[in-house]
Design a protein around this motif. Structure first.
Motif, PDB file in Angstrom:
ATOM      1  N   HIS A 244       0.824  -1.206   0.000  1.00 48.72           N
ATOM      2  CA  HIS A 244       0.000   0.000   0.000  1.00 48.72           C
ATOM      3  C   HIS A 244       0.866   1.266   0.000  1.00 48.72           C
ATOM      4  O   HIS A 244       0.451   2.299  -0.526  1.00 48.72           O
ATOM      5  CB  HIS A 244      -0.924   0.012   1.218  1.00 48.72           C
ATOM      6  CG  HIS A 244      -1.779  -1.205   1.348  1.00 48.72           C
ATOM      7  ND1 HIS A 244      -1.290  -2.388   1.843  1.00 48.72           N
ATOM      8  CD2 HIS A 244      -3.088  -1.422   1.030  1.00 48.72           C
ATOM      9  CE1 HIS A 244      -2.253  -3.289   1.844  1.00 48.72           C
ATOM     10  NE2 HIS A 244      -3.355  -2.737   1.360  1.00 48.72           N
TER      11      HIS A 244
ATOM     12  N   ALA B  41      -1.654  -1.320  -3.829  1.00 49.73           N
ATOM     13  CA  ALA B  41      -2.742  -1.886  -3.042  1.00 49.73           C
ATOM     14  C   ALA B  41      -3.606  -2.792  -3.909  1.00 49.73           C
ATOM     15  O   ALA B  41      -4.225  -3.741  -3.424  1.00 49.73           O
ATOM     16  CB  ALA B  41      -3.590  -0.778  -2.438  1.00 49.73           C
TER      17      ALA B  41
ATOM     18  N   VAL C  63      -6.158   2.565   3.271  1.00 51.69           N
ATOM     19  CA  VAL C  63      -7.249   1.620   3.022  1.00 51.69           C
ATOM     20  C   VAL C  63      -8.551   2.152   3.602  1.00 51.69           C
ATOM     21  O   VAL C  63      -9.625   2.028   2.999  1.00 51.69           O
ATOM     22  CB  VAL C  63      -6.916   0.240   3.624  1.00 51.69           C
ATOM     23  CG1 VAL C  63      -8.092  -0.716   3.474  1.00 51.69           C
ATOM     24  CG2 VAL C  63      -5.666  -0.328   2.972  1.00 51.69           C
TER      25      VAL C  63
END
Length: 542
Positions: free
Chosen positions: A91, A96, A538
Protein backbone atom coordinates in the motif's frame (compact mmCIF):
# COMPACT_ATOMS: atom_id res chain seq x y z
CA UNK A 1 26.16 3.03 1.19
CA UNK A 2 28.25 -0.14 1.50
CA UNK A 3 29.18 -1.01 5.05
CA UNK A 4 31.28 -4.06 4.23
CA UNK A 5 30.02 -5.78 7.37
CA UNK A 6 28.37 -9.20 7.30
CA UNK A 7 26.46 -11.11 9.99
CA UNK A 8 29.49 -12.96 11.27
CA UNK A 9 27.80 -15.49 13.55
CA UNK A 10 25.84 -17.10 10.75
CA UNK A 11 28.19 -16.60 7.86
CA UNK A 12 31.57 -17.28 9.39
CA UNK A 13 31.95 -20.14 6.91
CA UNK A 14 32.53 -17.56 4.19
CA UNK A 15 36.20 -17.46 5.15
CA UNK A 16 36.48 -20.87 3.52
CA UNK A 17 35.34 -19.61 0.12
CA UNK A 18 37.97 -19.91 -2.54
CA UNK A 19 39.78 -22.78 -0.87
CA UNK A 20 38.33 -25.21 -3.41
CA UNK A 21 37.46 -24.90 -7.07
CA UNK A 22 34.80 -22.22 -6.64
CA UNK A 23 35.52 -18.96 -8.46
CA UNK A 24 35.74 -15.77 -6.41
CA UNK A 25 34.35 -12.41 -7.43
CA UNK A 26 36.29 -9.27 -6.49
CA UNK A 27 34.69 -9.22 -3.04
CA UNK A 28 34.04 -12.84 -1.94
CA UNK A 29 32.22 -11.74 1.19
CA UNK A 30 29.48 -10.17 -0.95
CA UNK A 31 27.41 -13.04 -2.33
CA UNK A 32 25.57 -13.22 -5.59
CA UNK A 33 21.82 -13.17 -4.99
CA UNK A 34 19.29 -15.15 -7.03
CA UNK A 35 15.57 -14.82 -6.26
CA UNK A 36 13.27 -17.27 -8.04
CA UNK A 37 9.53 -16.63 -7.81
CA UNK A 38 6.74 -18.96 -8.91
CA UNK A 39 3.32 -17.56 -9.86
CA UNK A 40 0.10 -18.97 -8.34
CA UNK A 41 1.88 -22.08 -7.08
CA UNK A 42 0.27 -24.05 -4.26
CA UNK A 43 1.99 -24.37 -0.89
CA UNK A 44 2.23 -28.15 -1.22
CA UNK A 45 2.96 -28.40 -4.95
CA UNK A 46 6.69 -29.04 -4.77
CA UNK A 47 8.13 -32.26 -3.44
CA UNK A 48 9.95 -30.80 -0.45
CA UNK A 49 6.64 -29.38 0.82
CA UNK A 50 4.65 -32.59 0.38
CA UNK A 51 3.84 -32.58 -3.32
CA UNK A 52 3.89 -35.50 -5.73
CA UNK A 53 5.01 -33.24 -8.59
CA UNK A 54 8.50 -34.09 -9.83
CA UNK A 55 10.69 -31.25 -8.50
CA UNK A 56 14.13 -32.80 -7.83
CA UNK A 57 15.98 -29.52 -8.28
CA UNK A 58 13.97 -27.53 -5.76
CA UNK A 59 14.12 -30.55 -3.46
CA UNK A 60 17.90 -30.45 -3.83
CA UNK A 61 18.01 -26.78 -2.83
CA UNK A 62 15.91 -27.64 0.23
CA UNK A 63 18.22 -30.52 1.14
CA UNK A 64 21.18 -28.15 0.93
CA UNK A 65 19.43 -25.24 2.63
CA UNK A 66 16.53 -24.18 4.82
CA UNK A 67 12.78 -24.63 4.41
CA UNK A 68 10.59 -22.06 6.15
CA UNK A 69 7.17 -23.16 7.39
CA UNK A 70 5.69 -19.80 8.40
CA UNK A 71 6.62 -17.43 5.62
CA UNK A 72 4.04 -15.00 4.26
CA UNK A 73 3.32 -13.06 1.09
CA UNK A 74 0.67 -10.46 0.22
CA UNK A 75 -2.02 -12.78 -1.23
CA UNK A 76 -1.81 -11.52 -4.83
CA UNK A 77 0.63 -11.04 -7.67
CA UNK A 78 1.34 -7.29 -7.82
CA UNK A 79 1.18 -6.65 -4.06
CA UNK A 80 3.71 -9.41 -3.33
CA UNK A 81 6.08 -8.28 -6.08
CA UNK A 82 5.90 -4.70 -4.86
CA UNK A 83 6.69 -5.79 -1.31
CA UNK A 84 9.54 -8.00 -2.51
CA UNK A 85 11.11 -5.21 -4.55
CA UNK A 86 10.80 -2.46 -1.91
CA UNK A 87 10.70 -4.10 1.54
CA UNK A 88 7.47 -2.18 2.18
CA UNK A 89 3.82 -3.02 2.59
CA UNK A 90 2.44 -2.78 -0.93
CA UNK A 91 0.00 0.00 0.00
CA UNK A 92 2.91 2.35 0.68
CA UNK A 93 4.33 1.94 -2.82
CA UNK A 94 1.26 2.16 -5.05
CA UNK A 95 0.24 -1.48 -5.33
CA UNK A 96 -2.74 -1.89 -3.04
CA UNK A 97 -4.42 -3.30 -6.16
CA UNK A 98 -3.15 -5.12 -9.23
CA UNK A 99 -2.14 -3.31 -12.38
CA UNK A 100 -0.68 -0.06 -11.03
CA UNK A 101 2.74 1.61 -11.24
CA UNK A 102 5.29 0.94 -8.55
CA UNK A 103 6.11 4.17 -6.73
CA UNK A 104 9.01 6.13 -8.20
CA UNK A 105 9.78 7.57 -4.75
CA UNK A 106 11.05 4.34 -3.20
CA UNK A 107 14.07 2.37 -4.48
CA UNK A 108 13.82 -1.21 -5.65
CA UNK A 109 16.16 -3.89 -4.39
CA UNK A 110 17.82 -3.82 -7.82
CA UNK A 111 18.41 -0.07 -7.61
CA UNK A 112 20.04 -0.29 -4.18
CA UNK A 113 22.24 -3.23 -5.17
CA UNK A 114 23.22 -1.64 -8.48
CA UNK A 115 24.18 1.59 -6.74
CA UNK A 116 26.45 -0.45 -4.49
CA UNK A 117 28.38 -2.35 -7.12
CA UNK A 118 26.17 -5.27 -8.11
CA UNK A 119 25.39 -6.32 -11.67
CA UNK A 120 21.61 -6.65 -11.92
CA UNK A 121 19.43 -8.70 -14.24
CA UNK A 122 15.89 -9.99 -14.49
CA UNK A 123 14.16 -12.65 -16.55
CA UNK A 124 10.39 -13.01 -16.49
CA UNK A 125 7.24 -11.30 -15.30
CA UNK A 126 7.34 -7.73 -14.00
CA UNK A 127 3.67 -6.77 -13.36
CA UNK A 128 4.58 -3.57 -11.52
CA UNK A 129 3.51 -1.16 -14.26
CA UNK A 130 0.10 0.29 -14.99
CA UNK A 131 -1.66 -2.06 -17.39
CA UNK A 132 -4.45 -0.35 -19.29
CA UNK A 133 -6.52 -1.81 -22.10
CA UNK A 134 -7.12 0.06 -25.33
CA UNK A 135 -10.60 0.76 -26.62
CA UNK A 136 -12.69 -0.62 -28.16
CA UNK A 137 -12.39 -4.10 -26.64
CA UNK A 138 -12.03 -5.64 -30.10
CA UNK A 139 -8.79 -3.71 -30.57
CA UNK A 140 -7.47 -4.94 -27.22
CA UNK A 141 -8.03 -8.52 -28.38
CA UNK A 142 -6.13 -7.81 -31.60
CA UNK A 143 -3.30 -6.17 -29.63
CA UNK A 144 -2.91 -9.22 -27.41
CA UNK A 145 -2.83 -11.43 -30.53
CA UNK A 146 -0.03 -9.31 -32.08
CA UNK A 147 -2.28 -8.22 -34.94
CA UNK A 148 -2.02 -4.47 -34.17
CA UNK A 149 0.51 -2.29 -32.36
CA UNK A 150 -0.51 0.32 -29.81
CA UNK A 151 2.96 1.25 -28.63
CA UNK A 152 4.42 0.70 -25.15
CA UNK A 153 2.68 -1.87 -22.98
CA UNK A 154 2.90 0.51 -19.99
CA UNK A 155 4.83 3.69 -19.16
CA UNK A 156 8.44 2.81 -20.15
CA UNK A 157 9.82 4.66 -17.14
CA UNK A 158 8.18 1.98 -15.00
CA UNK A 159 9.77 -1.00 -16.80
CA UNK A 160 12.40 -3.08 -14.96
CA UNK A 161 15.17 -1.58 -17.11
CA UNK A 162 14.19 1.80 -15.63
CA UNK A 163 14.10 0.46 -12.06
CA UNK A 164 17.61 -0.82 -11.53
CA UNK A 165 17.90 -3.83 -13.83
CA UNK A 166 20.70 -3.58 -16.39
CA UNK A 167 19.03 -6.32 -18.38
CA UNK A 168 15.44 -7.51 -18.50
CA UNK A 169 14.04 -10.22 -20.76
CA UNK A 170 10.39 -10.89 -20.03
CA UNK A 171 6.82 -9.63 -19.92
CA UNK A 172 5.40 -6.40 -18.54
CA UNK A 173 1.79 -7.56 -18.10
CA UNK A 174 0.73 -10.29 -15.69
CA UNK A 175 -1.11 -12.82 -17.89
CA UNK A 176 0.33 -14.28 -21.07
CA UNK A 177 -0.04 -16.91 -23.74
CA UNK A 178 2.91 -19.18 -22.88
CA UNK A 179 3.58 -19.95 -26.54
CA UNK A 180 3.34 -16.39 -27.92
CA UNK A 181 3.23 -13.89 -25.05
CA UNK A 182 1.85 -10.38 -25.14
CA UNK A 183 4.08 -7.58 -23.73
CA UNK A 184 7.34 -9.51 -24.23
CA UNK A 185 10.32 -7.16 -24.16
CA UNK A 186 14.08 -6.90 -23.99
CA UNK A 187 14.54 -3.90 -21.75
CA UNK A 188 12.26 -1.35 -23.46
CA UNK A 189 12.23 -2.94 -26.91
CA UNK A 190 9.23 -5.13 -27.80
CA UNK A 191 10.00 -8.66 -29.00
CA UNK A 192 7.48 -8.93 -31.83
CA UNK A 193 8.29 -12.40 -33.14
CA UNK A 194 9.04 -15.67 -31.35
CA UNK A 195 10.16 -19.03 -32.79
CA UNK A 196 7.69 -21.85 -33.40
CA UNK A 197 8.97 -23.82 -30.41
CA UNK A 198 8.79 -20.88 -27.98
CA UNK A 199 7.60 -21.60 -24.43
CA UNK A 200 7.95 -18.81 -21.91
CA UNK A 201 9.07 -20.93 -18.95
CA UNK A 202 12.02 -22.13 -21.04
CA UNK A 203 12.63 -18.59 -22.32
CA UNK A 204 12.89 -17.29 -18.75
CA UNK A 205 15.34 -20.07 -17.91
CA UNK A 206 17.35 -19.50 -21.10
CA UNK A 207 17.77 -15.81 -20.35
CA UNK A 208 18.60 -16.48 -16.70
CA UNK A 209 21.39 -18.83 -17.77
CA UNK A 210 22.66 -16.27 -20.30
CA UNK A 211 22.72 -13.57 -17.64
CA UNK A 212 24.70 -15.79 -15.27
CA UNK A 213 27.18 -16.38 -18.09
CA UNK A 214 27.46 -12.65 -18.70
CA UNK A 215 27.67 -11.56 -15.07
CA UNK A 216 30.12 -14.27 -14.05
CA UNK A 217 32.70 -12.70 -16.30
CA UNK A 218 32.69 -9.52 -14.24
CA UNK A 219 34.75 -8.84 -11.14
CA UNK A 220 31.73 -8.00 -9.00
CA UNK A 221 28.73 -9.87 -7.54
CA UNK A 222 25.38 -10.06 -9.29
CA UNK A 223 21.68 -10.01 -8.49
CA UNK A 224 19.36 -12.08 -10.67
CA UNK A 225 15.57 -11.99 -10.33
CA UNK A 226 13.89 -14.98 -12.01
CA UNK A 227 10.15 -14.27 -12.10
CA UNK A 228 8.30 -17.18 -13.63
CA UNK A 229 4.77 -16.93 -15.01
CA UNK A 230 4.18 -20.60 -14.17
CA UNK A 231 1.91 -22.09 -13.06
CA UNK A 232 -0.45 -19.07 -13.38
CA UNK A 233 -3.34 -19.64 -15.78
CA UNK A 234 -3.75 -20.28 -18.67
CA UNK A 235 -2.86 -23.92 -18.15
CA UNK A 236 -0.36 -24.11 -21.01
CA UNK A 237 1.99 -27.07 -20.86
CA UNK A 238 4.33 -28.97 -23.16
CA UNK A 239 3.29 -32.46 -24.36
CA UNK A 240 6.32 -34.22 -22.84
CA UNK A 241 5.55 -32.72 -19.43
CA UNK A 242 1.84 -33.51 -19.66
CA UNK A 243 2.64 -37.12 -20.47
CA UNK A 244 4.40 -37.57 -17.14
CA UNK A 245 1.19 -36.81 -15.20
CA UNK A 246 -1.32 -38.67 -17.32
CA UNK A 247 -3.76 -40.37 -14.95
CA UNK A 248 -2.02 -39.00 -11.84
CA UNK A 249 -5.08 -37.16 -10.53
CA UNK A 250 -7.89 -39.58 -11.28
CA UNK A 251 -8.43 -39.99 -7.54
CA UNK A 252 -9.64 -36.41 -7.22
CA UNK A 253 -8.90 -33.40 -5.07
CA UNK A 254 -9.83 -34.94 -1.72
CA UNK A 255 -7.36 -37.78 -2.20
CA UNK A 256 -4.70 -35.34 -3.34
CA UNK A 257 -5.19 -33.24 -0.22
CA UNK A 258 -4.98 -36.19 2.18
CA UNK A 259 -2.01 -37.70 0.33
CA UNK A 260 -0.08 -34.45 0.53
CA UNK A 261 -1.01 -33.99 4.17
CA UNK A 262 0.33 -37.46 4.95
CA UNK A 263 3.64 -36.67 3.25
CA UNK A 264 3.90 -33.37 5.13
CA UNK A 265 3.45 -35.25 8.40
CA UNK A 266 6.14 -37.76 7.41
CA UNK A 267 8.53 -34.91 6.56
CA UNK A 268 7.97 -33.22 9.89
CA UNK A 269 6.57 -30.10 8.26
CA UNK A 270 3.37 -30.58 10.27
CA UNK A 271 2.00 -32.51 13.21
CA UNK A 272 -1.49 -33.83 13.87
CA UNK A 273 -1.97 -31.75 17.03
CA UNK A 274 -1.44 -28.23 15.71
CA UNK A 275 -2.26 -28.87 12.05
CA UNK A 276 -5.67 -30.45 11.70
CA UNK A 277 -6.64 -30.92 8.06
CA UNK A 278 -9.69 -28.81 7.16
CA UNK A 279 -12.17 -29.87 4.51
CA UNK A 280 -11.63 -28.68 0.96
CA UNK A 281 -12.50 -24.96 1.06
CA UNK A 282 -14.46 -25.14 -2.19
CA UNK A 283 -17.15 -27.31 -0.61
CA UNK A 284 -16.98 -29.54 -3.70
CA UNK A 285 -16.68 -33.31 -3.55
CA UNK A 286 -15.10 -35.59 -6.12
CA UNK A 287 -18.00 -38.02 -5.84
CA UNK A 288 -20.38 -35.33 -7.07
CA UNK A 289 -18.08 -34.14 -9.86
CA UNK A 290 -19.64 -34.85 -13.25
CA UNK A 291 -16.53 -34.05 -15.32
CA UNK A 292 -13.89 -36.11 -13.58
CA UNK A 293 -11.68 -36.69 -16.61
CA UNK A 294 -11.73 -33.02 -17.59
CA UNK A 295 -10.99 -31.93 -14.03
CA UNK A 296 -8.12 -34.40 -13.73
CA UNK A 297 -6.70 -33.07 -16.99
CA UNK A 298 -6.62 -29.56 -15.54
CA UNK A 299 -4.59 -30.64 -12.54
CA UNK A 300 -2.27 -32.60 -14.82
CA UNK A 301 -1.53 -29.41 -16.76
CA UNK A 302 -0.85 -27.49 -13.55
CA UNK A 303 1.58 -30.18 -12.41
CA UNK A 304 3.32 -30.21 -15.79
CA UNK A 305 3.88 -26.45 -15.56
CA UNK A 306 5.46 -26.74 -12.10
CA UNK A 307 7.61 -29.61 -13.36
CA UNK A 308 8.95 -27.50 -16.24
CA UNK A 309 9.73 -24.64 -13.86
CA UNK A 310 11.75 -27.04 -11.71
CA UNK A 311 13.66 -28.23 -14.75
CA UNK A 312 14.67 -24.61 -15.29
CA UNK A 313 15.84 -24.32 -11.68
CA UNK A 314 18.10 -27.29 -12.37
CA UNK A 315 19.64 -25.55 -15.36
CA UNK A 316 20.30 -22.43 -13.27
CA UNK A 317 21.99 -24.49 -10.54
CA UNK A 318 24.15 -26.28 -13.10
CA UNK A 319 25.20 -23.00 -14.73
CA UNK A 320 26.16 -21.55 -11.34
CA UNK A 321 28.23 -24.69 -10.69
CA UNK A 322 29.84 -24.50 -14.14
CA UNK A 323 30.86 -20.88 -13.62
CA UNK A 324 32.18 -21.55 -10.13
CA UNK A 325 29.60 -19.26 -8.54
CA UNK A 326 27.32 -21.64 -6.64
CA UNK A 327 29.07 -21.64 -3.26
CA UNK A 328 28.85 -17.87 -2.96
CA UNK A 329 25.31 -17.48 -4.30
CA UNK A 330 22.35 -16.91 -1.99
CA UNK A 331 19.30 -18.50 -3.64
CA UNK A 332 15.74 -17.86 -2.46
CA UNK A 333 12.71 -19.62 -3.93
CA UNK A 334 9.13 -18.60 -3.12
CA UNK A 335 5.66 -18.00 -4.61
CA UNK A 336 3.67 -14.79 -4.91
CA UNK A 337 0.46 -16.24 -3.40
CA UNK A 338 -1.43 -19.47 -2.94
CA UNK A 339 -2.82 -21.53 -5.81
CA UNK A 340 -5.54 -19.81 -7.78
CA UNK A 341 -9.25 -20.45 -7.29
CA UNK A 342 -10.02 -18.51 -10.47
CA UNK A 343 -11.99 -20.01 -13.34
CA UNK A 344 -14.45 -18.83 -15.94
CA UNK A 345 -13.00 -15.49 -17.00
CA UNK A 346 -13.88 -14.93 -20.69
CA UNK A 347 -11.66 -13.22 -23.29
CA UNK A 348 -10.94 -9.58 -22.55
CA UNK A 349 -8.43 -7.21 -20.91
CA UNK A 350 -5.45 -9.59 -20.44
CA UNK A 351 -7.05 -12.72 -21.94
CA UNK A 352 -6.87 -13.15 -25.74
CA UNK A 353 -9.74 -14.56 -27.76
CA UNK A 354 -7.60 -15.91 -30.61
CA UNK A 355 -4.01 -16.61 -31.54
CA UNK A 356 -1.73 -14.60 -33.81
CA UNK A 357 -3.11 -16.36 -36.91
CA UNK A 358 -6.72 -15.87 -35.81
CA UNK A 359 -7.41 -19.37 -34.48
CA UNK A 360 -10.09 -19.15 -31.74
CA UNK A 361 -9.06 -20.08 -28.21
CA UNK A 362 -11.23 -22.59 -26.32
CA UNK A 363 -12.03 -21.29 -22.82
CA UNK A 364 -13.72 -24.51 -21.68
CA UNK A 365 -11.19 -27.11 -22.80
CA UNK A 366 -11.51 -30.78 -21.92
CA UNK A 367 -7.75 -31.11 -22.28
CA UNK A 368 -5.87 -27.90 -21.43
CA UNK A 369 -2.27 -27.52 -22.49
CA UNK A 370 -2.04 -26.33 -26.11
CA UNK A 371 -1.97 -22.68 -27.17
CA UNK A 372 -5.54 -22.89 -28.47
CA UNK A 373 -6.86 -23.66 -24.96
CA UNK A 374 -7.28 -21.41 -21.92
CA UNK A 375 -7.77 -23.54 -18.83
CA UNK A 376 -8.01 -22.55 -15.17
CA UNK A 377 -7.17 -24.60 -12.09
CA UNK A 378 -10.33 -23.75 -10.12
CA UNK A 379 -11.16 -23.67 -6.42
CA UNK A 380 -11.29 -27.39 -5.62
CA UNK A 381 -7.84 -28.16 -6.99
CA UNK A 382 -6.51 -24.89 -5.55
CA UNK A 383 -7.59 -25.95 -2.08
CA UNK A 384 -5.79 -29.27 -2.54
CA UNK A 385 -2.69 -27.51 -3.89
CA UNK A 386 -2.63 -25.32 -0.76
CA UNK A 387 -2.69 -28.25 1.68
CA UNK A 388 -2.96 -28.01 4.67
CA UNK A 389 -4.37 -24.47 4.65
CA UNK A 390 -7.81 -23.00 4.04
CA UNK A 391 -8.65 -20.94 0.96
CA UNK A 392 -6.42 -19.68 -1.83
CA UNK A 393 -4.97 -16.74 -3.77
CA UNK A 394 -6.47 -13.33 -2.90
CA UNK A 395 -7.61 -14.27 0.62
CA UNK A 396 -5.87 -13.39 3.87
CA UNK A 397 -6.39 -16.81 5.38
CA UNK A 398 -3.31 -19.01 5.44
CA UNK A 399 -3.96 -20.60 2.03
CA UNK A 400 -3.78 -17.22 0.32
CA UNK A 401 -0.79 -15.72 2.10
CA UNK A 402 1.44 -18.70 2.86
CA UNK A 403 4.35 -19.55 0.59
CA UNK A 404 7.08 -22.11 0.62
CA UNK A 405 10.44 -20.43 1.11
CA UNK A 406 13.62 -22.31 0.33
CA UNK A 407 16.88 -20.53 1.16
CA UNK A 408 20.12 -22.09 -0.05
CA UNK A 409 23.64 -20.67 0.17
CA UNK A 410 26.18 -23.52 0.11
CA UNK A 411 29.11 -21.39 1.25
CA UNK A 412 27.21 -19.23 3.70
CA UNK A 413 24.81 -21.55 5.49
CA UNK A 414 27.15 -24.26 6.72
CA UNK A 415 25.43 -26.42 9.31
CA UNK A 416 21.93 -25.40 8.16
CA UNK A 417 21.60 -27.98 5.40
CA UNK A 418 18.24 -29.75 5.29
CA UNK A 419 16.80 -27.85 8.24
CA UNK A 420 13.32 -26.49 8.92
CA UNK A 421 12.80 -22.99 10.26
CA UNK A 422 9.46 -22.47 12.01
CA UNK A 423 9.97 -18.76 12.56
CA UNK A 424 7.57 -16.16 11.14
CA UNK A 425 8.74 -14.04 8.22
CA UNK A 426 7.27 -11.98 5.38
CA UNK A 427 8.22 -11.25 1.79
CA UNK A 428 9.03 -7.64 2.74
CA UNK A 429 11.89 -9.07 4.84
CA UNK A 430 13.78 -10.21 1.76
CA UNK A 431 15.12 -6.76 0.80
CA UNK A 432 16.59 -6.04 4.26
CA UNK A 433 18.04 -9.55 4.36
CA UNK A 434 19.73 -9.19 0.99
CA UNK A 435 21.16 -5.82 1.94
CA UNK A 436 22.54 -7.18 5.20
CA UNK A 437 24.32 -10.13 3.59
CA UNK A 438 25.70 -7.74 0.95
CA UNK A 439 26.93 -5.34 3.64
CA UNK A 440 24.82 -2.47 2.32
CA UNK A 441 22.91 0.18 4.27
CA UNK A 442 19.45 1.17 3.09
CA UNK A 443 19.69 4.69 1.62
CA UNK A 444 18.43 7.77 3.43
CA UNK A 445 17.52 9.60 0.22
CA UNK A 446 16.28 8.43 -3.18
CA UNK A 447 15.66 10.75 -6.12
CA UNK A 448 15.62 13.68 -3.76
CA UNK A 449 13.07 12.10 -1.42
CA UNK A 450 13.81 11.44 2.23
CA UNK A 451 13.18 7.76 2.89
CA UNK A 452 11.65 6.02 5.86
CA UNK A 453 12.99 2.62 6.88
CA UNK A 454 11.57 -0.48 5.18
CA UNK A 455 8.65 -2.18 6.89
CA UNK A 456 10.49 -5.49 6.58
CA UNK A 457 13.28 -6.70 8.85
CA UNK A 458 16.34 -8.78 8.10
CA UNK A 459 15.80 -12.51 8.48
CA UNK A 460 19.33 -13.11 9.75
CA UNK A 461 18.26 -13.16 13.43
CA UNK A 462 15.46 -15.56 12.46
CA UNK A 463 17.91 -17.85 10.68
CA UNK A 464 20.28 -17.68 13.64
CA UNK A 465 17.47 -18.66 16.04
CA UNK A 466 17.76 -15.39 17.94
CA UNK A 467 14.10 -14.45 17.38
CA UNK A 468 10.92 -16.37 16.56
CA UNK A 469 9.55 -13.73 14.18
CA UNK A 470 10.94 -10.83 12.18
CA UNK A 471 7.95 -8.71 13.29
CA UNK A 472 5.60 -9.24 16.21
CA UNK A 473 2.67 -7.87 14.21
CA UNK A 474 1.84 -8.43 10.51
CA UNK A 475 -1.03 -6.95 8.51
CA UNK A 476 -2.86 -7.88 5.34
CA UNK A 477 -5.48 -6.30 3.10
CA UNK A 478 -6.37 -7.07 -0.48
CA UNK A 479 -9.67 -6.41 -2.23
CA UNK A 480 -11.58 -6.53 1.04
CA UNK A 481 -9.87 -9.62 2.43
CA UNK A 482 -7.98 -8.71 5.58
CA UNK A 483 -6.01 -10.06 8.51
CA UNK A 484 -3.69 -9.16 11.35
CA UNK A 485 -1.35 -11.47 13.23
CA UNK A 486 -0.06 -10.37 16.64
CA UNK A 487 2.24 -13.00 18.06
CA UNK A 488 0.32 -16.25 17.68
CA UNK A 489 -3.11 -14.63 17.57
CA UNK A 490 -4.66 -13.89 14.21
CA UNK A 491 -7.95 -12.50 12.96
CA UNK A 492 -8.91 -12.92 9.30
CA UNK A 493 -11.97 -12.16 7.21
CA UNK A 494 -13.23 -12.64 3.68
CA UNK A 495 -14.45 -9.61 1.77
CA UNK A 496 -17.59 -8.36 3.54
CA UNK A 497 -17.35 -11.12 6.13
CA UNK A 498 -16.87 -11.06 9.90
CA UNK A 499 -13.58 -11.50 11.67
CA UNK A 500 -12.58 -15.03 12.63
CA UNK A 501 -10.12 -15.45 15.51
CA UNK A 502 -7.44 -18.13 15.73
CA UNK A 503 -4.79 -19.12 18.24
CA UNK A 504 -2.06 -20.23 15.84
CA UNK A 505 0.02 -21.70 18.64
CA UNK A 506 -2.62 -24.45 18.85
CA UNK A 507 -4.46 -24.18 15.54
CA UNK A 508 -2.14 -23.44 12.63
CA UNK A 509 -4.72 -24.40 9.99
CA UNK A 510 -7.43 -22.03 11.25
CA UNK A 511 -10.00 -24.69 12.03
CA UNK A 512 -11.38 -23.32 15.31
CA UNK A 513 -12.87 -19.82 15.22
CA UNK A 514 -12.58 -18.36 18.74
CA UNK A 515 -14.18 -14.99 18.01
CA UNK A 516 -17.30 -15.89 19.99
CA UNK A 517 -15.23 -16.84 23.03
CA UNK A 518 -12.86 -13.86 23.04
CA UNK A 519 -14.79 -10.89 21.61
CA UNK A 520 -12.63 -8.38 23.49
CA UNK A 521 -9.49 -9.72 21.86
CA UNK A 522 -11.15 -9.43 18.44
CA UNK A 523 -12.09 -5.84 19.23
CA UNK A 524 -8.54 -4.90 20.24
CA UNK A 525 -7.02 -6.58 17.22
CA UNK A 526 -9.56 -4.95 14.93
CA UNK A 527 -8.62 -1.56 16.37
CA UNK A 528 -4.96 -2.24 15.63
CA UNK A 529 -5.77 -3.36 12.08
CA UNK A 530 -7.93 -0.28 11.46
CA UNK A 531 -5.16 2.04 12.68
CA UNK A 532 -2.78 0.41 10.23
CA UNK A 533 -5.41 0.52 7.45
CA UNK A 534 -5.77 4.26 7.96
CA UNK A 535 -2.00 4.70 7.66
CA UNK A 536 -2.04 2.65 4.44
CA UNK A 537 -4.92 4.62 2.94
CA UNK A 538 -7.25 1.62 3.02
CA UNK A 539 -9.61 3.36 5.45
CA UNK A 540 -10.28 7.03 6.07
CA UNK A 541 -9.81 8.33 9.59
CA UNK A 542 -13.16 9.17 11.18
Amino acid sequence: MQTGKLPVLLFCSLVMLGCGQQKKNSDPERPNIVIIMADDMGYSDIGCYGGEIHTPNLDHLAAEGIRFTQFYNCARCCPTRASLMTGMYQHRVGLARNGQNLSQEVPTLAEVLQENGYSTGMAGKWHLSRTQAVRPASEQLKWMAHQVDYGPFAPPETYPSSRGFEEHWGVIWGVVNYFDPFSLVHNQEPITEVPADFYITDFITDKSVELIDRFSGKEKPFFLYVAHTAPHWPLHALPEDLERYQGAYEGGWEKLRTDRYSRQLEMGLLDTVHYLLPENSSGKTWAECEEKETEANHMEAHAAMVDRLDQGVGRIIRKLEEKGELDNTLILFLADNGASYERGYPPGFDRPGFTRDGTPIDYEPAEPGPETTWGYLGSAWASAANTPWRYWKKESFEGGIHTPLVVCWPGGLKGKEGTLNHGVGHVMDILPTCLQVAGIDYPDVFRGNQLSRPDGKSMIPLINGEVSATSDTLYWEHEGGRAIRIGNWKIAALEGGPWELFDLSKDRTEVHDLSGIYPERVSKMNAAWEEWAVQMGVLERE
